[in-house]
Motif scaffolding. Structure first.
Motif, mmCIF file in Angstrom:
data_model
loop_
_atom_site.group_PDB
_atom_site.id
_atom_site.type_symbol
_atom_site.label_atom_id
_atom_site.label_comp_id
_atom_site.label_asym_id
_atom_site.label_seq_id
_atom_site.Cartn_x
_atom_site.Cartn_y
_atom_site.Cartn_z
ATOM 1 N N LYS A 1 17.599 23.353 53.959
ATOM 2 C CA LYS A 1 17.518 22.181 53.018
ATOM 3 C C LYS A 1 16.439 22.219 52.384
ATOM 4 C CE LYS A 1 18.192 17.000 53.036
ATOM 5 N NZ LYS A 1 18.425 15.800 53.768
ATOM 6 N N GLN B 1 13.734 20.593 49.225
ATOM 7 C CA GLN B 1 13.531 19.489 48.374
ATOM 8 C C GLN B 1 12.971 20.128 47.146
ATOM 9 O OE1 GLN B 1 10.641 16.725 49.511
ATOM 10 N NE2 GLN B 1 11.055 15.267 47.860
ATOM 11 N N TYR C 1 17.728 17.739 46.387
ATOM 12 C CA TYR C 1 17.786 18.653 47.434
ATOM 13 C C TYR C 1 18.700 19.821 47.082
ATOM 14 C CZ TYR C 1 14.913 15.330 49.833
ATOM 15 O OH TYR C 1 14.369 14.428 50.431
ATOM 16 N N GLU D 1 20.969 22.121 49.727
ATOM 17 C CA GLU D 1 21.221 22.560 50.966
ATOM 18 C C GLU D 1 22.248 23.600 50.839
ATOM 19 O OE1 GLU D 1 23.027 19.009 52.639
ATOM 20 O OE2 GLU D 1 21.346 17.927 52.667
#
Length: 90
Positions: A2, A4, A10, A12
């Motif tokens: 994950k 940012q 984000y 993932e």
């Protein structure tokens, strides 16, 4: 994984795909037997590679640009691309 990218955005991943998500600022109601909820995310798409997710993020950011002419828009695009490059090693 994950990562940012910026603010509430984000990327993932799992063993099959990359997902571009945006935190909504909201928390779900706690599930039965739990005391806390979980953060809620808006999904902006599923991608086969990180570049696809980054490209979608770029398109979202361009869509929110306040550029008044082509030169400003080009500068905005380059600025966003540079920020993405710093976050995700291409």
């Amino acid at each position: 994984m994950k990562v940012q990218i910026e603010g509430n955005f984000y990327i993932e991943s799992d063993d099959r795909e990359f997902t571009l998500k945006e935190y909504t600022g909201k928390i779900s109601k706690p599930a039965e037997g739990k005391t806390e909820g979980v953060p809620l995310f808006k999904t902006h798409g599923y991608f086969s590679d990180v570049q696809g997710a980054a490209h979608k993020f770029l398109k979202l950011k361009i869509g929110s640009s306040e550029a008044k002419n082509l030169l400003q828009l080009i500068a905005d695009v380059e600025s966003i691309r540079e920020m993405i490059r710093k976050q995700i090693d291409f």
